[in-house]
Design a protein around this motif. Structure first.
Motif, mmCIF file in Angstrom:
data_model
loop_
_atom_site.group_PDB
_atom_site.id
_atom_site.type_symbol
_atom_site.label_atom_id
_atom_site.label_comp_id
_atom_site.label_asym_id
_atom_site.label_seq_id
_atom_site.Cartn_x
_atom_site.Cartn_y
_atom_site.Cartn_z
ATOM 1 N N LEU A 1 45.414 -7.676 27.856
ATOM 2 C CA LEU A 1 45.518 -6.272 27.451
ATOM 3 C C LEU A 1 46.391 -5.482 28.417
ATOM 4 C CD1 LEU A 1 41.836 -5.571 26.302
ATOM 5 C CD2 LEU A 1 43.838 -6.009 24.872
ATOM 6 N N THR A 2 46.318 -5.797 29.700
ATOM 7 C CA THR A 2 47.175 -5.138 30.678
ATOM 8 C C THR A 2 48.642 -5.460 30.420
ATOM 9 O OG1 THR A 2 45.428 -5.163 32.357
ATOM 10 C CG2 THR A 2 47.689 -4.906 33.138
ATOM 11 N N ALA A 3 48.922 -6.708 30.055
ATOM 12 C CA ALA A 3 50.303 -7.112 29.791
ATOM 13 C C ALA A 3 50.907 -6.352 28.623
ATOM 14 C CB ALA A 3 50.368 -8.618 29.534
ATOM 15 N N LEU A 4 50.086 -5.910 27.677
ATOM 16 C CA LEU A 4 50.601 -5.159 26.528
ATOM 17 C C LEU A 4 51.104 -3.765 26.910
ATOM 18 C CD1 LEU A 4 48.150 -6.008 23.589
ATOM 19 C CD2 LEU A 4 50.407 -6.960 24.071
ATOM 20 N N ASP A 5 50.845 -3.346 28.142
ATOM 21 C CA ASP A 5 51.393 -2.062 28.592
ATOM 22 C C ASP A 5 52.918 -2.115 28.694
ATOM 23 O OD1 ASP A 5 48.858 -0.988 28.763
ATOM 24 O OD2 ASP A 5 48.657 -1.369 30.922
ATOM 25 N N THR A 6 53.454 -3.319 28.919
ATOM 26 C CA THR A 6 54.902 -3.453 29.113
ATOM 27 C C THR A 6 55.549 -4.464 28.178
ATOM 28 O OG1 THR A 6 54.491 -5.083 30.871
ATOM 29 C CG2 THR A 6 54.756 -2.770 31.535
ATOM 30 N N ALA A 7 54.773 -5.090 27.311
ATOM 31 C CA ALA A 7 55.320 -6.104 26.396
ATOM 32 C C ALA A 7 54.674 -5.963 25.036
ATOM 33 C CB ALA A 7 55.087 -7.508 26.950
ATOM 34 N N HIS B 1 32.936 -7.748 25.629
ATOM 35 C CA HIS B 1 33.990 -7.087 26.399
ATOM 36 C C HIS B 1 34.057 -5.603 26.040
ATOM 37 C CE1 HIS B 1 37.896 -6.085 28.098
ATOM 38 N NE2 HIS B 1 37.793 -7.190 28.813
ATOM 39 N N PRO B 2 34.106 -4.715 27.040
ATOM 40 C CA PRO B 2 34.032 -3.270 26.753
ATOM 41 C C PRO B 2 35.213 -2.710 25.984
ATOM 42 C CG PRO B 2 34.474 -3.667 29.076
ATOM 43 C CD PRO B 2 34.116 -4.987 28.479
ATOM 44 N N ALA B 3 36.352 -3.389 25.989
ATOM 45 C CA ALA B 3 37.516 -2.867 25.261
ATOM 46 C C ALA B 3 37.522 -3.259 23.789
ATOM 47 C CB ALA B 3 38.814 -3.365 25.919
ATOM 48 N N MET B 4 36.674 -4.216 23.413
ATOM 49 C CA MET B 4 36.694 -4.732 22.049
ATOM 50 C C MET B 4 35.714 -3.964 21.177
ATOM 51 S SD MET B 4 38.954 -6.980 22.663
ATOM 52 C CE MET B 4 39.026 -7.540 20.963
ATOM 53 N N VAL B 5 36.184 -3.548 19.995
ATOM 54 C CA VAL B 5 35.306 -2.792 19.100
ATOM 55 C C VAL B 5 35.025 -3.524 17.791
ATOM 56 C CG1 VAL B 5 35.979 -0.564 20.039
ATOM 57 C CG2 VAL B 5 37.274 -1.534 18.125
ATOM 58 N N MET C 1 35.347 0.223 11.267
ATOM 59 C CA MET C 1 35.127 0.184 12.707
ATOM 60 C C MET C 1 35.191 1.594 13.263
ATOM 61 S SD MET C 1 37.227 -3.235 13.771
ATOM 62 C CE MET C 1 38.288 -3.274 12.346
ATOM 63 N N THR C 2 34.201 1.978 14.039
ATOM 64 C CA THR C 2 34.120 3.326 14.566
ATOM 65 C C THR C 2 34.597 3.366 16.003
ATOM 66 O OG1 THR C 2 31.857 2.931 15.256
ATOM 67 C CG2 THR C 2 32.182 3.867 13.068
ATOM 68 N N GLU C 3 35.078 4.534 16.404
ATOM 69 C CA GLU C 3 35.594 4.710 17.752
ATOM 70 C C GLU C 3 34.483 5.195 18.662
ATOM 71 O OE1 GLU C 3 39.369 5.967 17.738
ATOM 72 O OE2 GLU C 3 39.631 6.137 19.896
ATOM 73 N N SER C 4 34.493 4.706 19.913
ATOM 74 C CA SER C 4 33.487 5.120 20.885
ATOM 75 C C SER C 4 34.180 5.770 22.066
ATOM 76 C CB SER C 4 32.678 3.898 21.364
ATOM 77 O OG SER C 4 31.852 4.260 22.425
ATOM 78 N N ALA C 5 33.703 6.951 22.460
ATOM 79 C CA ALA C 5 34.321 7.676 23.566
ATOM 80 C C ALA C 5 34.150 6.938 24.881
ATOM 81 C CB ALA C 5 33.716 9.072 23.667
ATOM 82 N N SER C 6 33.193 5.991 24.964
ATOM 83 C CA SER C 6 32.939 5.286 26.215
ATOM 84 C C SER C 6 33.886 4.122 26.421
ATOM 85 C CB SER C 6 31.496 4.778 26.240
ATOM 86 O OG SER C 6 31.296 3.825 25.218
ATOM 87 N N LEU C 7 34.659 3.762 25.396
ATOM 88 C CA LEU C 7 35.565 2.622 25.484
ATOM 89 C C LEU C 7 36.962 3.095 25.846
ATOM 90 C CD1 LEU C 7 34.410 0.652 22.340
ATOM 91 C CD2 LEU C 7 33.962 0.073 24.711
ATOM 92 N N PRO C 8 37.725 2.246 26.565
ATOM 93 C CA PRO C 8 39.083 2.633 26.915
ATOM 94 C C PRO C 8 39.937 2.783 25.673
ATOM 95 C CG PRO C 8 38.647 0.319 27.457
ATOM 96 C CD PRO C 8 37.349 0.917 27.050
ATOM 97 N N ALA C 9 40.883 3.699 25.696
ATOM 98 C CA ALA C 9 41.767 3.924 24.560
ATOM 99 C C ALA C 9 43.154 3.406 24.907
ATOM 100 C CB ALA C 9 41.819 5.415 24.224
#
Length: 392
Positions: A125-131, A52-56, A1-9
């Protein structure tokens, strides 16, 4: 799986579970292969995560037949074999993600829940910022009772209960540790394994469209929830045509014959209005133009009534399960005057299209004596056709 600069990290991956047989549904094939809205149930989840833009990418856990039913996998996806139990299937998928770092967000989803919406993925994905983990839940709307022996027992307080759905979100390293610590296939989802590590599992708002396909009747429920029956899209096409006026020929415009000194020159009856409208419908269908279907080089169309062409275009719409919502036609001519014939044209075009006349508009204009139409050398027409076509 390759990383894309246009996707959120950091970018996220998914595990899609499609290894179950669905015996309770009583189908003659795994339930993930059943068709819903024109595509296999499991493809709904695959398409939702891919979009979904966050999924690679991720891992599809499926047997050979089920994986084949999914069709071509998008870039970044691979296949893992299912295990005897759900926990085994997830473990196989985790092994396929061995090169992914522990901090990578991971979503684990049961493809028997085809109604995945981007909003649920965003909340997880937002919830994973704190859990370390997060699950979607819905309140329990029904009264609950203890049950046994064919009779209702005591009422169960539902205020502290919730329905758990998938997808469920984890840091990849967290789920790896949870599976490494598990001793038996006694957990019905991965969040239970994470809680056994003493870690907090956050909850986010679920979605009723994540209804699970368990029994045959659930296909009907899902069809309604996902609006797969009757879902339509609007398609618009534009058409334009022009024909030269010549003396001594009958003049056909808008499906009717008009008394005039000149008629239109062409291989067929040269009805410039119906030609433009026919092209507009073919354009909305994405099926070429009138020349593709009725080439002037073919002698069978010499002198043919253009109503046949328009009727054929309407039949193509019906064959696709669609309908003509509206037809808007503008005729460009200095002479003859179109106004006295507009009502008759609307009636005739509506008859050919098998729609009510209020779905047909016929207008006329001149070019203020400019150009070929202004010099009465020819007549032009332009048309816009609006169709409703099945989404799939």
């Amino acid at each position: 799986m390759t990383e894309s600069a246009s996707l959120p990290a950091p970018r996220a991956v998914a595990i899609l579970l499609a290894g179950g047989q669905g015996a309770r549904a009583g189908f003659d094939q795994p339930k993930q292969m059943r068709t819903l809205g024109g595509k296999p149930v499991l493809r709904w989840s695959l398409d939702a995560f891919t979009a979904h833009p966050a999924m690679v990418g991720g891992v599809l856990v499926a047997s050979g037949a089920v994986a084949a039913a999914a069709g071509d996998l998008p870039r970044g996806w691979t296949i893992a074999a299912p295990g005897a139990e759900r926990q085994d299937s997830v473990a196989n998928a985790l092994a396929a993600l061995a090169d992914e770092p522990d901090e990578t967000p991971l979503l684990v989803h049961d493809t028997a829940r085809p109604g995945v919406e981007a909003g649920v993925i965003d909340r997880l994905l937002t919830a994973l910022d704190t859990a370390e983990a997060a699950i979607p839940t819905l309140p329990v709307p029904d009264t609950l009772v203890e049950h046994g022996g064919g009779e209702a027992g005591a009422t169960v307080d539902r205020s502290a209960l919730a329905r758990v759905q998938t997808p469920q979100a984890f840091r990849l390293g967290t789920l790896r540790r949870a599976h490494a610590a598990a001793t038996a296939n006694d957990a019905t989802d991965d969040a239970q394994l994470v809680r056994r590590l003493g870690l907090r599992v956050a909850t986010v708002e679920g979605d009723a469209r994540l209804h699970k396909l368990t029994y045959a009747a659930d296909l009907t429920i899902l069809s309604g929830l996902l609006e797969t029956e009757g879902r339509m899209r609007t398609a618009v096409g534009m058409g334009y045509d022009v024909h030269r006026l010549t003396a001594g020929k009958p003049l056909w415009i808008g499906g009717i014959e008009i008394a005039h000194s000149h008629g239109l020159e062409g291989h067929s009856d040269a009805d410039v209005a119906l030609h433009a409208l026919t092209d507009a419908i073919f354009g909305a269908l994405g099926e070429g133009d009138i020349g593709d279907h009725f080439p002037p080089s073919d002698p069978q169309w010499r002198g043919a009534a253009s109503s046949r062409f328009l009727a054929f275009a309407a039949e193509r719409v019906a064959a696709r399960g669609g309908l003509v919502s509206h037809a808007d036609l503008t005729i460009i001519a200095e002479a003859p005057r179109i106004g006295p014939h507009r009502a008759a044209m609307r009636e005739r075009i509506a008859e050919i299209l098998a729609v009510s006349p209020d779905r047909v508009s016929v207008k006329a204009t001149t070019t203020e004596r400019l150009g070929f139409a202004g010099r009465r050398e020819g007549i032009a027409a332009q048309a816009v056709a609006t169709l409703q076509l099945p989404e799939n």
